[in-house]
Design a protein around this motif. Sequence first.
Motif, PDB file in Angstrom:
ATOM      1  N   THR A   1     -20.911  46.043-126.717  1.00  0.00           N
ATOM      2  CA  THR A   1     -19.604  46.039-127.379  1.00  0.00           C
ATOM      3  C   THR A   1     -19.640  45.321-128.730  1.00  0.00           C
ATOM      4  O   THR A   1     -19.160  45.874-129.711  1.00  0.00           O
ATOM      5  CB  THR A   1     -18.529  45.453-126.452  1.00  0.00           C
ATOM      6  OG1 THR A   1     -18.474  46.262-125.265  1.00  0.00           O
ATOM      7  CG2 THR A   1     -17.167  45.458-127.113  1.00  0.00           C
TER       8      THR A   1
ATOM      9  N   ARG B   1     -20.035  48.920-113.555  1.00  0.00           N
ATOM     10  CA  ARG B   1     -19.014  49.847-114.038  1.00  0.00           C
ATOM     11  C   ARG B   1     -18.953  51.053-113.123  1.00  0.00           C
ATOM     12  O   ARG B   1     -19.964  51.536-112.624  1.00  0.00           O
ATOM     13  CB  ARG B   1     -19.360  50.348-115.448  1.00  0.00           C
ATOM     14  CG  ARG B   1     -19.336  49.311-116.525  1.00  0.00           C
ATOM     15  CD  ARG B   1     -18.063  49.234-117.335  1.00  0.00           C
ATOM     16  NE  ARG B   1     -17.481  50.448-117.811  1.00  0.00           N
ATOM     17  CZ  ARG B   1     -17.756  51.030-118.968  1.00  0.00           C
ATOM     18  NH1 ARG B   1     -18.649  50.506-119.782  1.00  0.00           N
ATOM     19  NH2 ARG B   1     -17.137  52.137-119.319  1.00  0.00           N
TER      20      ARG B   1
ATOM     21  N   THR C   1     -23.684  50.609-115.237  1.00  0.00           N
ATOM     22  CA  THR C   1     -23.658  49.717-116.384  1.00  0.00           C
ATOM     23  C   THR C   1     -23.298  48.329-115.894  1.00  0.00           C
ATOM     24  O   THR C   1     -22.322  48.158-115.185  1.00  0.00           O
ATOM     25  CB  THR C   1     -22.610  50.191-117.409  1.00  0.00           C
ATOM     26  OG1 THR C   1     -22.881  51.541-117.732  1.00  0.00           O
ATOM     27  CG2 THR C   1     -22.653  49.351-118.656  1.00  0.00           C
TER      28      THR C   1
ATOM     29  N   VAL D   1      -8.837  48.320-124.557  1.00  0.00           N
ATOM     30  CA  VAL D   1      -9.774  49.153-123.802  1.00  0.00           C
ATOM     31  C   VAL D   1      -9.822  48.625-122.378  1.00  0.00           C
ATOM     32  O   VAL D   1     -10.041  47.431-122.161  1.00  0.00           O
ATOM     33  CB  VAL D   1     -11.190  49.110-124.412  1.00  0.00           C
ATOM     34  CG1 VAL D   1     -12.158  49.963-123.598  1.00  0.00           C
ATOM     35  CG2 VAL D   1     -11.185  49.538-125.873  1.00  0.00           C
TER      36      VAL D   1
ATOM     37  N   THR E   1     -11.729  49.039-118.688  1.00  0.00           N
ATOM     38  CA  THR E   1     -12.883  49.573-117.984  1.00  0.00           C
ATOM     39  C   THR E   1     -12.706  49.276-116.499  1.00  0.00           C
ATOM     40  O   THR E   1     -11.965  48.370-116.128  1.00  0.00           O
ATOM     41  CB  THR E   1     -14.213  48.966-118.494  1.00  0.00           C
ATOM     42  OG1 THR E   1     -14.151  47.539-118.391  1.00  0.00           O
ATOM     43  CG2 THR E   1     -14.488  49.368-119.937  1.00  0.00           C
TER      44      THR E   1
ATOM     45  N   GLN F   1     -14.629  56.874-126.951  1.00  0.00           N
ATOM     46  CA  GLN F   1     -14.767  56.869-125.493  1.00  0.00           C
ATOM     47  C   GLN F   1     -16.247  56.864-125.099  1.00  0.00           C
ATOM     48  O   GLN F   1     -16.650  56.126-124.199  1.00  0.00           O
ATOM     49  CB  GLN F   1     -14.085  58.094-124.886  1.00  0.00           C
ATOM     50  CG  GLN F   1     -12.580  58.034-124.923  1.00  0.00           C
ATOM     51  CD  GLN F   1     -11.943  59.335-124.491  1.00  0.00           C
ATOM     52  OE1 GLN F   1     -12.434  60.425-124.820  1.00  0.00           O
ATOM     53  NE2 GLN F   1     -10.850  59.234-123.759  1.00  0.00           N
TER      54      GLN F   1
ATOM     55  N   PHE G   1     -18.039  53.646-125.054  1.00  0.00           N
ATOM     56  CA  PHE G   1     -17.757  52.811-123.888  1.00  0.00           C
ATOM     57  C   PHE G   1     -18.214  53.464-122.586  1.00  0.00           C
ATOM     58  O   PHE G   1     -17.814  53.046-121.516  1.00  0.00           O
ATOM     59  CB  PHE G   1     -16.265  52.469-123.821  1.00  0.00           C
ATOM     60  CG  PHE G   1     -15.850  51.438-124.824  1.00  0.00           C
ATOM     61  CD1 PHE G   1     -16.041  50.092-124.573  1.00  0.00           C
ATOM     62  CD2 PHE G   1     -15.297  51.818-126.028  1.00  0.00           C
ATOM     63  CE1 PHE G   1     -15.668  49.134-125.500  1.00  0.00           C
ATOM     64  CE2 PHE G   1     -14.919  50.869-126.965  1.00  0.00           C
ATOM     65  CZ  PHE G   1     -15.110  49.525-126.705  1.00  0.00           C
ATOM     66  N   GLY G   2     -19.023  54.521-122.666  1.00  0.00           N
ATOM     67  CA  GLY G   2     -19.592  55.125-121.471  1.00  0.00           C
ATOM     68  C   GLY G   2     -19.091  56.517-121.147  1.00  0.00           C
ATOM     69  O   GLY G   2     -19.585  57.156-120.235  1.00  0.00           O
TER      70      GLY G   2
ATOM     71  N   ILE H   1     -22.595  45.673-121.065  1.00  0.00           N
ATOM     72  CA  ILE H   1     -21.363  45.870-121.828  1.00  0.00           C
ATOM     73  C   ILE H   1     -21.179  44.732-122.824  1.00  0.00           C
ATOM     74  O   ILE H   1     -20.815  44.951-123.974  1.00  0.00           O
ATOM     75  CB  ILE H   1     -20.146  45.956-120.886  1.00  0.00           C
ATOM     76  CG1 ILE H   1     -20.211  47.234-120.066  1.00  0.00           C
ATOM     77  CG2 ILE H   1     -18.834  45.887-121.667  1.00  0.00           C
ATOM     78  CD1 ILE H   1     -20.194  48.495-120.875  1.00  0.00           C
TER      79      ILE H   1
ATOM     80  N   LEU I   1      -8.567  54.005-123.322  1.00  0.00           N
ATOM     81  CA  LEU I   1      -8.200  53.426-124.604  1.00  0.00           C
ATOM     82  C   LEU I   1      -6.686  53.427-124.746  1.00  0.00           C
ATOM     83  O   LEU I   1      -6.022  54.420-124.445  1.00  0.00           O
ATOM     84  CB  LEU I   1      -8.830  54.218-125.747  1.00  0.00           C
ATOM     85  CG  LEU I   1     -10.356  54.367-125.690  1.00  0.00           C
ATOM     86  CD1 LEU I   1     -10.862  55.157-126.871  1.00  0.00           C
ATOM     87  CD2 LEU I   1     -11.030  53.018-125.630  1.00  0.00           C
TER      88      LEU I   1
ATOM     89  N   ALA J   1     -13.796  54.577-119.597  1.00  0.00           N
ATOM     90  CA  ALA J   1     -12.973  53.639-120.354  1.00  0.00           C
ATOM     91  C   ALA J   1     -11.639  54.288-120.671  1.00  0.00           C
ATOM     92  O   ALA J   1     -11.563  55.489-120.904  1.00  0.00           O
ATOM     93  CB  ALA J   1     -13.675  53.223-121.638  1.00  0.00           C
TER      94      ALA J   1
END
Length: 103
Positions: free
Chosen positions: A12, A78, A3, A62, A64, A40, A43-44, A8, A51, A49
């Motif tokens: 987002t 990522r 990613t 969050v 990453t 989760q 965010f991938g 992102i 949290l 990620a």
Amino acid sequence: MTTTLAGIMNATPRLLSQTAAAAAAAPGSPSPSLPLLTLQNAFGGPTMAVLQCTSHKYLTGVFTCWSKNNETNLPYARIPCPAAVLDEGTCQKGGDVVVPLFK
């Protein structure tokens, strides 16, 4: 799955605007909540990620994890977060996460 930072940055706001739109459809209602795994995955996935929540349910942040470009030292792609970073998650496992809305 790789990613990029651009991906992102594009995804987002879309996720947050969809959450805000759902809450706006019911004025006066409390902030929306989502299952932890759903958030989760947005965010991938659970390893992509971390949290953070207050009281184990109110989303406050969050994290990453990223590799870096060796030439520019800027974030590059990522990567799955190491266990030490994953341990920083403070949302209740298997619970719902309240996503605060700011007006």
